[in-house]
Design a protein around this motif. Structure first.
Motif, mmCIF file in Angstrom:
data_model
loop_
_atom_site.group_PDB
_atom_site.id
_atom_site.type_symbol
_atom_site.label_atom_id
_atom_site.label_comp_id
_atom_site.label_asym_id
_atom_site.label_seq_id
_atom_site.Cartn_x
_atom_site.Cartn_y
_atom_site.Cartn_z
ATOM 1 N N UNK A 1 8.688 13.504 -13.683
ATOM 2 C CA UNK A 1 7.579 14.157 -14.207
ATOM 3 C C UNK A 1 8.036 15.797 -13.811
ATOM 4 N N UNK A 2 9.119 15.961 -13.196
ATOM 5 C CA UNK A 2 9.535 17.424 -12.932
ATOM 6 C C UNK A 2 8.674 18.017 -11.841
ATOM 7 N N UNK A 3 7.735 17.327 -10.983
ATOM 8 C CA UNK A 3 7.029 17.702 -9.950
ATOM 9 C C UNK A 3 7.800 18.156 -8.822
ATOM 10 N N UNK A 4 7.238 19.060 -8.081
ATOM 11 C CA UNK A 4 7.982 19.560 -6.851
ATOM 12 C C UNK A 4 7.413 18.758 -5.516
ATOM 13 N N UNK A 5 8.567 18.558 -4.744
ATOM 14 C CA UNK A 5 8.312 17.741 -3.572
ATOM 15 C C UNK A 5 8.175 18.921 -2.338
ATOM 16 N N UNK B 1 4.893 18.509 3.007
ATOM 17 C CA UNK B 1 3.860 17.412 3.370
ATOM 18 C C UNK B 1 4.491 16.153 2.610
ATOM 19 N N UNK B 2 4.734 16.006 1.435
ATOM 20 C CA UNK B 2 5.346 14.971 0.791
ATOM 21 C C UNK B 2 6.423 14.400 1.761
ATOM 22 N N UNK B 3 7.360 14.971 2.282
ATOM 23 C CA UNK B 3 8.548 14.646 3.019
ATOM 24 C C UNK B 3 7.783 14.075 4.299
ATOM 25 N N UNK B 4 6.927 14.724 4.759
ATOM 26 C CA UNK B 4 6.394 14.091 6.365
ATOM 27 C C UNK B 4 5.878 13.067 5.987
ATOM 28 N N UNK B 5 4.905 12.968 5.135
ATOM 29 C CA UNK B 5 3.999 11.761 4.654
ATOM 30 C C UNK B 5 5.007 10.560 4.553
ATOM 31 N N UNK B 6 6.191 10.726 3.711
ATOM 32 C CA UNK B 6 6.833 9.627 3.332
ATOM 33 C C UNK B 6 7.563 9.353 4.356
ATOM 34 N N UNK C 1 0.791 -1.208 -0.009
ATOM 35 C CA UNK C 1 0.065 0.139 -0.311
ATOM 36 C C UNK C 1 0.684 1.254 0.059
ATOM 37 N N UNK C 2 2.081 1.138 0.169
ATOM 38 C CA UNK C 2 3.129 2.295 -0.101
ATOM 39 C C UNK C 2 3.395 2.638 -1.539
ATOM 40 N N UNK C 3 2.520 2.166 -2.425
ATOM 41 C CA UNK C 3 2.896 2.481 -3.784
ATOM 42 C C UNK C 3 2.711 4.067 -4.164
ATOM 43 N N UNK C 4 1.508 4.400 -3.360
ATOM 44 C CA UNK C 4 1.166 5.893 -3.747
ATOM 45 C C UNK C 4 2.298 6.796 -3.401
ATOM 46 N N UNK C 5 2.823 6.521 -2.491
ATOM 47 C CA UNK C 5 4.013 7.379 -1.832
ATOM 48 C C UNK C 5 5.087 7.044 -2.749
ATOM 49 N N UNK C 6 5.496 5.955 -3.184
ATOM 50 C CA UNK C 6 6.497 5.820 -4.084
ATOM 51 C C UNK C 6 6.358 6.539 -5.336
ATOM 52 N N UNK C 7 5.195 6.668 -5.963
ATOM 53 C CA UNK C 7 4.611 7.394 -7.117
ATOM 54 C C UNK C 7 5.061 8.992 -6.946
ATOM 55 N N UNK C 8 4.582 9.437 -5.820
ATOM 56 C CA UNK C 8 4.736 10.719 -5.402
ATOM 57 C C UNK C 8 6.330 11.284 -5.616
ATOM 58 N N UNK C 9 6.996 10.136 -4.978
ATOM 59 C CA UNK C 9 8.539 10.308 -4.873
ATOM 60 C C UNK C 9 9.291 10.471 -6.228
ATOM 61 N N UNK C 10 8.752 9.301 -7.027
ATOM 62 C CA UNK C 10 9.212 9.224 -8.448
ATOM 63 C C UNK C 10 8.784 10.171 -9.675
ATOM 64 N N UNK C 11 7.735 10.974 -8.947
ATOM 65 C CA UNK C 11 6.996 12.043 -9.948
ATOM 66 C C UNK C 11 8.114 13.329 -9.957
ATOM 67 N N UNK C 12 9.085 13.404 -8.939
ATOM 68 C CA UNK C 12 10.081 14.556 -8.824
ATOM 69 C C UNK C 12 10.772 14.375 -9.990
ATOM 70 N N UNK C 13 11.627 13.286 -10.154
ATOM 71 C CA UNK C 13 12.552 13.327 -11.058
ATOM 72 C C UNK C 13 11.981 12.864 -12.576
#
Length: 296
Positions: free
Chosen positions: A116-120, A123-128, A102-114
């Motif tokens: 999809x060039x999304x910002x971290x 809250x992303x860091x705390x959630x992770x 069930x941690x796949x959603x957090x993995x996706x958020x972290x991978x979206x940074x490099x």
């Protein structure tokens, strides 16, 4: 029923079905090898989704368009993802494999940074940090100060499955294929690959009616009907967050079904770790709520 009520009803059906599959995985894997279970489940789902594609009048589209994407997407899902996921379920208690997955959603958020060039965000860091503290608690079975895992390979496989699943969805962000068509095409690519793996590997064996039923159940509900109901929910709801949050109901239900049906004792470390993982996912969801309100 209003559109939102229908969507929530469909979402609840999907979540209810997904809550049972960890139990089905463990029952089937008592006698079947992971690759045998995947082959059977994918074949059943491919037939079901194919029937729905024909019923909706998308057969020509499914046969003529989108195969370039399906060639690599099918190797990721179902082949790579389910091979790794079922191998994790084969080595770990179902409750641990389910919670880690069930941690796949957090993995996706972290991978979206490099990717999809999304910002971290903060809250992303705390959630992770919160969620992966839960992963560590489950992996060490509560002995968090000792770097010693009951089954390190099983834990690694469960986490790699989240990586594959997250990459699959990130790479498919611009996939123009209809969801059912994409599912059927991907499985069409996966079936011959899985057939070859079984044929040149363990071979095809009869494991009894219970194993056959569990494999069919996984194909119908984990990969098939639940997917259809979830798509209906997402497309009918006025705001995605209304159904997205329903997924938080699945892990606790799965945990108790594994206890009641499979007979797994519920470990305190799993409960604590699961609470931390769900808390991390909730933090990630809540930060997106203000932006979602505009969609209403």
């Amino acid at each position: 029923m209003t559109g939102d009520r229908r969507a929530i009803a469909c979402g609840l059906v999907a979540v209810g079905l997904w809550s049972t599959v960890a139990t089905a995985f463990k029952l089937a894997l008592e006698t079947m090898r992971p690759v045998e279970l995947i082959w059977l489940a994918v074949l059943v789902s491919w037939a079901l989704i194919g029937g729905l594609v024909i019923a909706q009048g998308h057969a020509r589209e499914a046969l003529t368009h989108g195969w370039r994407t399906a060639l690599w997407a099918g190797l990721m899902n179902p082949v790579a993802y389910y091979l790794v996921l079922f191998a994790a379920y084969d080595r770990l208690p179902g409750q641990e494999a389910m919670a880690l997955n069930y941690t796949w959603a957090l993995t996706m958020a972290l991978l979206a940074v490099p990717l999809l060039k999304q910002r971290l965000t903060l809250m992303d860091i705390v959630a992770g940090l919160v969620a992966y503290a839960g992963v560590w608690t489950i992996a060490t079975r509560g002995d968090v100060w000792q770097i010693a895992f009951a089954d390190g390979l099983g834990v690694a496989l469960a986490l790699v499955s989240t990586l594959i699943w997250a990459l699959y969805w990130l790479f498919n962000a611009r996939d123009a294929r209809a969801p059912l068509v994409a599912q059927w095409q991907n499985f069409s690519v996966g079936i011959p690959v899985l057939t070859a793996i079984v044929w040149f590997g363990p071979g095809f064996e009869w494991h009894g009616w219970l194993s056959l039923g569990a494999g069919i159940y996984v194909g119908l509900f984990e990969m098939g009907i639940a997917f259809v109901f979830w798509q209906l929910a997402v497309h009918q709801v006025s705001r995605t967050a209304k159904v997205a949050n329903l997924i938080f109901l699945s892990p606790p239900i799965s945990l108790f079904l594994l206890h009641w049906v499979v007979g797994e004792p519920i470990l305190i470390s799993t409960l604590v770790g699961l609470v931390l993982i769900l808390a991390g996912l909730a933090l990630q969801q809540f930060q997106k709520a203000p932006a979602s309100v505009a969609e209403k």
